[in-house]
Design an enzyme around this catalytic site. Sequence first.
Site, PDB file in Angstrom:
ATOM      1  N   ASN A 198      68.210  61.822  44.804  1.00  0.00           N
ATOM      2  CA  ASN A 198      69.111  60.625  44.203  1.00  0.00           C
ATOM      3  C   ASN A 198      70.131  60.984  43.814  1.00  0.00           C
ATOM      4  O   ASN A 198      71.290  59.838  43.597  1.00  0.00           O
ATOM      5  CB  ASN A 198      67.787  60.109  42.575  1.00  0.00           C
ATOM      6  CG  ASN A 198      66.974  60.227  43.626  1.00  0.00           C
ATOM      7  OD1 ASN A 198      66.501  59.373  43.840  1.00  0.00           O
ATOM      8  ND2 ASN A 198      65.798  60.723  42.557  1.00  0.00           N
ATOM      9  N   TYR A 199      70.634  62.159  44.053  1.00  0.00           N
ATOM     10  CA  TYR A 199      71.733  62.102  43.015  1.00  0.00           C
ATOM     11  C   TYR A 199      73.172  62.776  44.147  1.00  0.00           C
ATOM     12  O   TYR A 199      74.174  63.103  43.877  1.00  0.00           O
ATOM     13  CB  TYR A 199      71.803  62.804  42.327  1.00  0.00           C
ATOM     14  CG  TYR A 199      71.327  62.612  40.721  1.00  0.00           C
ATOM     15  CD1 TYR A 199      72.203  62.021  39.824  1.00  0.00           C
ATOM     16  CD2 TYR A 199      70.207  62.190  40.649  1.00  0.00           C
ATOM     17  CE1 TYR A 199      71.297  61.098  38.758  1.00  0.00           C
ATOM     18  CE2 TYR A 199      69.387  61.865  39.156  1.00  0.00           C
ATOM     19  CZ  TYR A 199      70.333  61.459  38.731  1.00  0.00           C
ATOM     20  OH  TYR A 199      69.730  60.708  37.617  1.00  0.00           O
TER      21      TYR A 199
END
Length: 378
Positions: free
Chosen positions: A335-336
């Site tokens: 997600n990052y």
Amino acid sequence: RDSKIPEPPEGHRWKEVRFDNTVTWLASWTENIQNTWKYIMLNPSSKLKGEKDWQKYEVARRLKGVVHTIRAQYRRDWKSKELKKRQRAVALYFIDKLALRAGNEKEEGETADTVGCCSLRVEHIQLHAQLDGQEHVVEFDFLGKDSIRYYNKVSVEKPVFKNLQLFMKNKDPTDDLFDLLTTAFLNKHLQHLMDGLTAKVFRTYNASITLQEQLKALTNPEDDVAGKLLSYNRANRAVAILCNHQRSIPKTYARSMQVLQQKIDAKKKQVEEAQEEVKKAEDEFKDTEDAKAEANLEKKKKLLKRLEEQLAKLNIQATDKEENKQIALGTSKLNYLDPRISVAWCKKFGIPIERIYNKTQREKFAWAIDMAGEDFEF
DNA sequence: CAAGGAGACTCAGAAAACTTTGC
DNA sequence: GGCAAAGTTTTCTGAGTCTCCTT
């Protein structure tokens, strides 16, 4: 597009069948226990989600271009005459430096008592003018998303420290630290600084830039694939620590650690024995000084060296396991971290991509695998 | 016209399911 | 070569963020 909207099948109680290209869900309903919304959405490997993901990282990359200006600005705002601006500037400093979440207000009682940056309360921080040889230390201790504890001691710049003292003055422990601040106000300000900028973009940006920097710093081109992968994991771990991605200690941890420790002990013993052997061979060589004894000594030395290397490897493995026991790498990876950074790294150092991403992940990041060359820079 | 809530979407770790490993 | 244990992947669904619309 021009086709007739079909009727809901009989025998069901569908609310409606609708055409709506402003949303990405395929079906939705309100869940009947908590009255929350539920959606059926596309898979992360879909084109729609992939493009959205790409966009997200592009926004974070744009932040890279202006982040220096923004930092300069919030430093100036630490001295603003308006208290509200000061609070905003200090909060933004935390969001930037510590990758804290925005911290929306949520309904009391109904939900767990968790906080983010803007909803921090006085009781969640402690100020130490001096601590462990560092100055202006802020000690954070609060429950964040999913009631995961955030505990951190950070040395901050002096104006931040002074401001925090000011914000805490005459307040109860349960009072808001940033009482004049809301996420809406903060995000409106950020939007003004850069199109599309919100608090969470800082998390994405700092996570990705940290991975890139750590990979640059840790990767040794001389290392073999396993060594490079260890470096990658360490870079990934640095990000997970920054973002406070934790996991409960795996149930098998103690046991598998024990097994590893046994291996280490056994190896140690072997090393000791090999040392004895070397000593013996040395003595013999001193006595006899013949070629046979010399050859034997060399052989023993070689064996010792190999065993020592194996021991070192096992020790690294144990350290790695220990360091990683409470840290979840998956969340940041998924997600990052701009996948193009990882793809570029793999291409540059000849690491097969499947050593970094499994099948599902490769599908999700297909766009990045397609797009990034070895010289991609976040 | 700002405050606040509805709505939509991202992100979170645990647990279940499945695969690999080591004997 | 088969089986249990260990390790990895997938599933699950709740908990956040943030936008936009209504009041």
